[in-house]
Motif scaffolding. Structure first.
Motif, PDB file in Angstrom:
ATOM      1  N   MET A   1       0.930  -1.212  -0.065  1.00 32.99           N
ATOM      2  CA  MET A   1       0.112  -0.019   0.007  1.00 32.99           C
ATOM      3  C   MET A   1       0.918   1.261  -0.218  1.00 32.99           C
ATOM      4  N   THR A   2       0.551   2.316  -0.845  1.00 29.38           N
ATOM      5  CA  THR A   2       1.196   3.415  -0.877  1.00 29.38           C
ATOM      6  C   THR A   2       0.481   4.461  -0.571  1.00 29.38           C
ATOM      7  N   ARG A   3       1.066   5.667   0.231  1.00 26.69           N
ATOM      8  CA  ARG A   3       0.108   6.788   0.501  1.00 26.69           C
ATOM      9  C   ARG A   3       1.008   7.900   0.631  1.00 26.69           C
ATOM     10  N   THR A   4       0.641   9.304   0.628  1.00 25.68           N
ATOM     11  CA  THR A   4       1.199  10.521   0.411  1.00 25.68           C
ATOM     12  C   THR A   4       0.639  11.506   1.209  1.00 25.68           C
ATOM     13  N   PHE A   5       1.518  12.447   1.320  1.00 18.23           N
ATOM     14  CA  PHE A   5       1.203  13.629   2.475  1.00 18.23           C
ATOM     15  C   PHE A   5       0.918  14.971   1.586  1.00 18.23           C
ATOM     16  N   SER A   6       0.908  14.481   0.082  1.00 15.57           N
ATOM     17  CA  SER A   6       1.012  15.755  -0.819  1.00 15.57           C
ATOM     18  C   SER A   6      -0.667  16.052  -0.853  1.00 15.57           C
ATOM     19  N   LYS A   7      -1.705  15.206  -0.719  1.00 15.53           N
ATOM     20  CA  LYS A   7      -2.983  15.613  -1.237  1.00 15.53           C
ATOM     21  C   LYS A   7      -3.629  16.334   0.178  1.00 15.53           C
ATOM     22  N   LEU A   8      -4.290  15.447   0.905  1.00 15.73           N
ATOM     23  CA  LEU A   8      -5.154  15.988   2.044  1.00 15.73           C
ATOM     24  C   LEU A   8      -4.252  16.723   3.061  1.00 15.73           C
ATOM     25  N   TYR A   9      -3.214  16.089   3.257  1.00 17.29           N
ATOM     26  CA  TYR A   9      -2.328  16.949   4.137  1.00 17.29           C
ATOM     27  C   TYR A   9      -1.603  18.151   3.730  1.00 17.29           C
ATOM     28  N   GLY A  10      -1.722  18.436   2.673  1.00 20.76           N
ATOM     29  CA  GLY A  10      -1.031  19.582   1.968  1.00 20.76           C
ATOM     30  C   GLY A  10       0.337  19.890   2.015  1.00 20.76           C
ATOM     31  N   LEU A  11       1.090  18.950   1.950  1.00 24.99           N
ATOM     32  CA  LEU A  11       2.710  18.950   1.899  1.00 24.99           C
ATOM     33  C   LEU A  11       3.131  18.543   0.738  1.00 24.99           C
ATOM     34  N   ALA A  12       2.696  18.920  -0.301  1.00 28.68           N
ATOM     35  CA  ALA A  12       3.193  18.575  -1.822  1.00 28.68           C
ATOM     36  C   ALA A  12       4.476  19.064  -2.089  1.00 28.68           C
ATOM     37  N   ALA A  13       4.896  20.375  -1.553  1.00 32.36           N
ATOM     38  CA  ALA A  13       6.483  20.917  -1.866  1.00 32.36           C
ATOM     39  C   ALA A  13       7.378  20.250  -1.199  1.00 32.36           C
ATOM     40  N   LEU A  14       6.887  19.531  -0.136  1.00 31.93           N
ATOM     41  CA  LEU A  14       8.167  19.075   0.446  1.00 31.93           C
ATOM     42  C   LEU A  14       8.518  17.257   0.067  1.00 31.93           C
ATOM     43  N   ARG A  15       7.536  16.677  -0.520  1.00 30.36           N
ATOM     44  CA  ARG A  15       7.831  15.300  -1.233  1.00 30.36           C
ATOM     45  C   ARG A  15       7.852  14.574  -0.123  1.00 30.36           C
ATOM     46  N   ILE A  16       7.015  14.328   0.542  1.00 27.40           N
ATOM     47  CA  ILE A  16       7.027  13.098   1.482  1.00 27.40           C
ATOM     48  C   ILE A  16       5.917  11.952   1.290  1.00 27.40           C
ATOM     49  N   GLY A  17       6.473  10.706   1.542  1.00 24.25           N
ATOM     50  CA  GLY A  17       5.207   9.693   1.229  1.00 24.25           C
ATOM     51  C   GLY A  17       5.565   8.590   1.955  1.00 24.25           C
ATOM     52  N   TRP A  18       4.831   7.550   2.045  1.00 27.01           N
ATOM     53  CA  TRP A  18       5.072   6.215   2.641  1.00 27.01           C
ATOM     54  C   TRP A  18       4.501   4.938   2.048  1.00 27.01           C
ATOM     55  N   GLY A  19       4.907   3.880   2.399  1.00 29.23           N
ATOM     56  CA  GLY A  19       4.197   2.648   1.865  1.00 29.23           C
ATOM     57  C   GLY A  19       4.324   1.712   2.943  1.00 29.23           C
ATOM     58  N   TYR A  20       3.302   0.583   2.769  1.00 27.46           N
ATOM     59  CA  TYR A  20       3.213  -0.295   4.058  1.00 27.46           C
ATOM     60  C   TYR A  20       3.164  -1.644   3.364  1.00 27.46           C
TER      61      TYR A  20
END
Length: 372
Positions: free
Chosen positions: A214-233
């Motif tokens: 599973m992959t997830r991102t902080f770019s959408k709902l969390y509004g951190l698109a400029a920082l490029r941070i995401g995660w996988g499980y």
């Protein structure tokens, strides 16, 4: 004199094209082309990022330990089964690098995230596009496309750029039909935006299957698109080769600190979620009232279908909006030349874009802003 030659499969690769942020002759634009958050980042995340500036001379935690712990606490997951990266894009690349070699096949939906075929081609693998069904992935089509060369399936759920989704039962049917040697990458970038009750964010799928990431991102709902941070499980055995090839310090310090603060601010995340759902419904209703077809969405955007009649096409609407400073995403390259993807904006932006589209559909001469 000879010059270095890239791998032949790279020469034919078309690079990813991001949503437009500028328009010729327009000094001020409203960017509704990249599915960014209209609510913005949590103030706590901004504060944490600013505070991290005092430590810019230090390398970040190479294992993102505190961030993995915060994510695990927020979602009830084992931090040891979480991998962090420079946006979920990096995770999408890492899993393919770990499990796909030249000559292998990667399956994805025809109307899916544009990075999937790019990842495949970058590795010398063959991207296999499967037609969508009711705008979401087609489980039967994907299973029929599986061959002895299939090593990975990308499933964006909800789908980008259509906004449609598959219920949990269909995803489980897909997993059951895939060979255990094939990795299912369950891209849940928009999971926080979903209100459908029969949806799964993928965590339960990972718990039951060793070949699901599973992959997830902080770019959408969390509004951190400029920082490029995401995660996988995923299960440890699946993540191990990914961690072996992952670059050290791949998640930078400001991004880690901001993401920790963001995931520990559920009130702000809920505010963004409520805003997204409310305005998604409003935009859908307003667009339908204009006589436009809208794909039912579970994301922070809506896909609008325009008539083929001259004067009312998506291409003409795109030009009309662009001239007036509103940038949407036209998608001819993905076979969606009759569509525009509209990101949910602020209240003011949402009202303004509807008024512009109303004028366009009414064939009115809506004034172009004087850019002098």
């Amino acid at each position: 004199m000879g010059t270095p030659k890239p791998n032949p499969w790279i020469e034919s690769l078309a690079p990813y094209v991001a949503g437009r942020a500028k328009a010729a002759g327009v000094s001020k634009v409203v960017k509704l082309s990249s599915n960014e958050s209209a609510v913005g980042a949590s103030p706590k995340a901004v504060e944490a990022m600013v505070a991290s500036a005092l430590s810019l001379h230090l390398y970040p935690d190479p294992d993102s330990h505190d961030l993995r712990t915060a994510i695990g606490d927020a979602h009830g997951l084992d931090p040891k089964q979480i991998i962090c990266g420079a946006g979920s894009d990096e995770i999408l690349h890492l899993v393919a690098q770990a499990y796909v070699k030249p000559g292998d096949e990667i399956i994805h939906s025809r109307y899916g995230f544009m990075m999937y075929p790019i990842v495949a081609q970058s590795l010398g693998a063959t991207p296999v596009a499967v037609a969508n069904k009711d705008w979401a992935a087609d489980v039967d089509g994907i299973l029929a496309a599986v061959t002895d060369k299939t090593r990975l399936v990308y499933l964006d759920n909800p789908n980008n750029p259509t906004g449609a989704y598959l219920p949990k039962s269909e995803v489980e049917r897909l997993i059951a039909g895939l060979p255990q040697t094939c990795v299912l990458v369950y891209d849940a970038a928009y999971a926080e935006c979903v209100e459908a009750q029969d949806y799964t964010d993928g965590a339960d799928l990972v718990a039951a299957h060793g070949n699901v990431l599973m992959t997830r991102t902080f770019s959408k709902l969390y509004g951190l698109a400029a920082l490029r941070i995401g995660w996988g499980y995923g299960q440890p055995a699946l993540l191990d080769p990914m961690n072996r090839i992952r670059m050290p310090f791949n998640a930078n310090l400001p991004a880690q600190q901001a993401a920790i603060a963001a995931v520990r601010d559920p009130d702000h995340a809920e505010k963004a979620r409520v805003f997204t759902i409310e305005w998604r419904k409003w935009l859908t209703a307003q667009l339908a009232a204009l006589g436009l077809d809208v794909v039912p969405s579970q994301t922070n955007f809506v896909l609008i279908r325009f008539p083929q009649e001259q004067g009312f096409t998506a291409e003409e609407a795109n030009q009309y909006l662009t001239e007036r400073g509103y940038l949407l995403r036209w998608l001819p390259g993905q076979g969606l030349a009759d569509c525009l993807r509209l990101t949910i904006g602020t209240e003011q932006e949402n009202h303004a874009v509807i008024e512009l589209l109303r004028a366009f559909m009414d064939r009115q001469s809506y004034p172009v802003e004087d850019q002098a």
